[in-house]
Motif scaffolding. Sequence first.
Motif, PDB file in Angstrom:
ATOM      1  N   MET A 119       0.848  -1.178   0.000  1.00 53.57           N
ATOM      2  CA  MET A 119       0.000   0.000   0.000  1.00 53.57           C
ATOM      3  C   MET A 119       0.886   1.230   0.000  1.00 53.57           C
ATOM      4  SD  MET A 119      -3.088  -1.101   2.490  1.00 53.57           S
ATOM      5  CE  MET A 119      -2.134  -1.989   3.700  1.00 53.57           C
ATOM      6  N   SER A 120       0.541   2.176  -0.866  1.00 52.25           N
ATOM      7  CA  SER A 120       1.321   3.402  -0.920  1.00 52.25           C
ATOM      8  C   SER A 120       0.408   4.572  -1.231  1.00 52.25           C
ATOM      9  CB  SER A 120       2.435   3.296  -1.958  1.00 52.25           C
ATOM     10  OG  SER A 120       1.903   3.282  -3.261  1.00 52.25           O
ATOM     11  N   ILE A 121       0.933   5.744  -0.945  1.00 56.31           N
ATOM     12  CA  ILE A 121       0.226   6.980  -1.212  1.00 56.31           C
ATOM     13  C   ILE A 121       1.276   7.985  -1.662  1.00 56.31           C
ATOM     14  CG2 ILE A 121       0.378   7.784   1.179  1.00 56.31           C
ATOM     15  CD1 ILE A 121      -2.471   8.927   0.798  1.00 56.31           C
ATOM     16  N   SER A 122       0.910   8.833  -2.605  1.00 53.64           N
ATOM     17  CA  SER A 122       1.881   9.814  -3.088  1.00 53.64           C
ATOM     18  C   SER A 122       1.320  11.217  -2.931  1.00 53.64           C
ATOM     19  CB  SER A 122       2.247   9.541  -4.544  1.00 53.64           C
ATOM     20  OG  SER A 122       1.093   9.610  -5.351  1.00 53.64           O
ATOM     21  N   GLY A 123       2.238  12.161  -2.812  1.00 52.60           N
ATOM     22  CA  GLY A 123       1.838  13.553  -2.676  1.00 52.60           C
ATOM     23  C   GLY A 123       3.008  14.423  -2.298  1.00 52.60           C
ATOM     24  N   LYS A 124       2.685  15.640  -1.894  1.00 55.97           N
ATOM     25  CA  LYS A 124       3.692  16.624  -1.525  1.00 55.97           C
ATOM     26  C   LYS A 124       3.740  16.732  -0.002  1.00 55.97           C
ATOM     27  CE  LYS A 124       4.257  20.136  -4.109  1.00 55.97           C
ATOM     28  NZ  LYS A 124       4.239  21.382  -4.867  1.00 55.97           N
ATOM     29  N   ILE A 125       4.954  16.742   0.540  1.00 53.66           N
ATOM     30  CA  ILE A 125       5.118  16.841   1.985  1.00 53.66           C
ATOM     31  C   ILE A 125       4.680  18.229   2.445  1.00 53.66           C
ATOM     32  CG2 ILE A 125       6.756  16.866   3.901  1.00 53.66           C
ATOM     33  CD1 ILE A 125       8.406  14.797   2.372  1.00 53.66           C
ATOM     34  N   LYS A 126       3.744  18.246   3.373  1.00 54.02           N
ATOM     35  CA  LYS A 126       3.244  19.496   3.943  1.00 54.02           C
ATOM     36  C   LYS A 126       3.973  19.826   5.244  1.00 54.02           C
ATOM     37  CE  LYS A 126      -0.964  21.840   5.299  1.00 54.02           C
ATOM     38  NZ  LYS A 126      -2.399  21.876   5.111  1.00 54.02           N
ATOM     39  N   ARG A 127       4.298  18.763   6.002  1.00 55.47           N
ATOM     40  CA  ARG A 127       4.950  18.965   7.302  1.00 55.47           C
ATOM     41  C   ARG A 127       5.584  17.664   7.762  1.00 55.47           C
ATOM     42  NH1 ARG A 127       2.319  19.609  13.038  1.00 55.47           N
ATOM     43  NH2 ARG A 127       4.094  20.454  14.134  1.00 55.47           N
ATOM     44  N   ILE A 128       6.707  17.781   8.483  1.00 54.53           N
ATOM     45  CA  ILE A 128       7.341  16.655   9.159  1.00 54.53           C
ATOM     46  C   ILE A 128       7.559  17.105  10.599  1.00 54.53           C
ATOM     47  CG2 ILE A 128       9.337  15.129   9.318  1.00 54.53           C
ATOM     48  CD1 ILE A 128       9.798  15.654   6.301  1.00 54.53           C
ATOM     49  N   THR A 129       7.017  16.354  11.539  1.00 57.17           N
ATOM     50  CA  THR A 129       7.169  16.756  12.939  1.00 57.17           C
ATOM     51  C   THR A 129       8.551  16.392  13.462  1.00 57.17           C
ATOM     52  OG1 THR A 129       6.309  14.680  13.853  1.00 57.17           O
ATOM     53  CG2 THR A 129       4.699  16.435  13.379  1.00 57.17           C
ATOM     54  N   ASP A 130       8.944  17.059  14.535  1.00 54.19           N
ATOM     55  CA  ASP A 130      10.197  16.734  15.207  1.00 54.19           C
ATOM     56  C   ASP A 130      10.074  15.366  15.873  1.00 54.19           C
ATOM     57  OD1 ASP A 130      11.345  19.179  14.524  1.00 54.19           O
ATOM     58  OD2 ASP A 130      10.590  20.157  16.342  1.00 54.19           O
ATOM     59  N   LEU A 131      11.206  14.764  16.135  1.00 57.08           N
ATOM     60  CA  LEU A 131      11.243  13.476  16.825  1.00 57.08           C
ATOM     61  C   LEU A 131      10.715  13.647  18.244  1.00 57.08           C
ATOM     62  CD1 LEU A 131      12.207  10.499  16.883  1.00 57.08           C
ATOM     63  CD2 LEU A 131      14.366  11.361  17.777  1.00 57.08           C
ATOM     64  N   GLU A 132       9.812  12.763  18.639  1.00 61.99           N
ATOM     65  CA  GLU A 132       9.302  12.748  20.011  1.00 61.99           C
ATOM     66  C   GLU A 132       9.656  11.401  20.622  1.00 61.99           C
ATOM     67  OE1 GLU A 132       5.347  14.220  20.843  1.00 61.99           O
ATOM     68  OE2 GLU A 132       5.253  15.048  18.813  1.00 61.99           O
ATOM     69  N   GLU A 133       9.988  11.421  21.901  1.00 65.48           N
ATOM     70  CA  GLU A 133      10.324  10.187  22.615  1.00 65.48           C
ATOM     71  C   GLU A 133       9.527  10.116  23.903  1.00 65.48           C
ATOM     72  OE1 GLU A 133      14.604   8.860  22.244  1.00 65.48           O
ATOM     73  OE2 GLU A 133      14.816  11.034  21.896  1.00 65.48           O
ATOM     74  N   LYS A 134       8.945   8.964  24.145  1.00 61.04           N
ATOM     75  CA  LYS A 134       8.237   8.685  25.388  1.00 61.04           C
ATOM     76  C   LYS A 134       8.817   7.382  25.912  1.00 61.04           C
ATOM     77  CE  LYS A 134       4.263  11.346  24.272  1.00 61.04           C
ATOM     78  NZ  LYS A 134       2.867  11.585  24.347  1.00 61.04           N
ATOM     79  N   GLY A 135       9.741   7.513  26.864  1.00 56.70           N
ATOM     80  CA  GLY A 135      10.483   6.335  27.312  1.00 56.70           C
ATOM     81  C   GLY A 135      11.383   5.891  26.180  1.00 56.70           C
ATOM     82  N   GLN A 136      11.255   4.635  25.790  1.00 54.73           N
ATOM     83  CA  GLN A 136      12.054   4.123  24.680  1.00 54.73           C
ATOM     84  C   GLN A 136      11.298   4.139  23.357  1.00 54.73           C
ATOM     85  OE1 GLN A 136      13.844   0.370  25.591  1.00 54.73           O
ATOM     86  NE2 GLN A 136      14.780   1.132  27.458  1.00 54.73           N
ATOM     87  N   PHE A 137      10.080   4.683  23.364  1.00 59.07           N
ATOM     88  CA  PHE A 137       9.265   4.746  22.150  1.00 59.07           C
ATOM     89  C   PHE A 137       9.537   6.062  21.424  1.00 59.07           C
ATOM     90  CE2 PHE A 137       5.295   5.599  19.821  1.00 59.07           C
ATOM     91  CZ  PHE A 137       5.248   4.445  19.058  1.00 59.07           C
ATOM     92  N   ARG A 138       9.879   5.969  20.131  1.00 59.21           N
ATOM     93  CA  ARG A 138      10.194   7.141  19.312  1.00 59.21           C
ATOM     94  C   ARG A 138       9.184   7.245  18.175  1.00 59.21           C
ATOM     95  NH1 ARG A 138      16.297   7.464  17.963  1.00 59.21           N
ATOM     96  NH2 ARG A 138      15.305   7.980  16.018  1.00 59.21           N
ATOM     97  N   PHE A 139       8.774   8.490  17.840  1.00 61.38           N
ATOM     98  CA  PHE A 139       7.858   8.639  16.719  1.00 61.38           C
ATOM     99  C   PHE A 139       7.947  10.026  16.100  1.00 61.38           C
ATOM    100  CE2 PHE A 139       5.521   9.851  20.471  1.00 61.38           C
ATOM    101  CZ  PHE A 139       4.758  10.939  20.088  1.00 61.38           C
ATOM    102  N   ARG A 140       7.571  10.064  14.812  1.00 59.95           N
ATOM    103  CA  ARG A 140       7.455  11.296  14.035  1.00 59.95           C
ATOM    104  C   ARG A 140       6.244  11.146  13.130  1.00 59.95           C
ATOM    105  NH1 ARG A 140      13.128  12.686  11.226  1.00 59.95           N
ATOM    106  NH2 ARG A 140      12.233  14.747  11.000  1.00 59.95           N
TER     107      ARG A 140
END
Length: 110
Positions: free
Chosen positions: A4-25
Amino acid sequence: MNKMSISGKIKRITDLEEKGQFRFRKLILTTNDKYPQVVQIDFTQQNTNLLDAWKVGDNVEVFYNISGREYERDGKIFYFTTLRGWSVRQYKEEVSTKDQAPDREDDLPF
């Protein structure tokens, strides 16, 4: 299973967030459809690094998996669906021959 894929133009990329050992953007993408949609795709753990190479305005194709869950609170049931990104690549829209040269006729003998 189909990719599964989706294409488009990047509108925003959030900063890296960490909660304990869990990382997400989060990657916010505006699709190239006739009726553009704004879509959020989550990148977690080691996949957060995949977003380092991209910037706002880049045209990309993002491959993802869908995950969902059910949550009950105060007797009400809620459903959540998440798109989890696992690959990003540059997207170049394919243009048909007819779009490239609309005055050209299909007069080839084969």
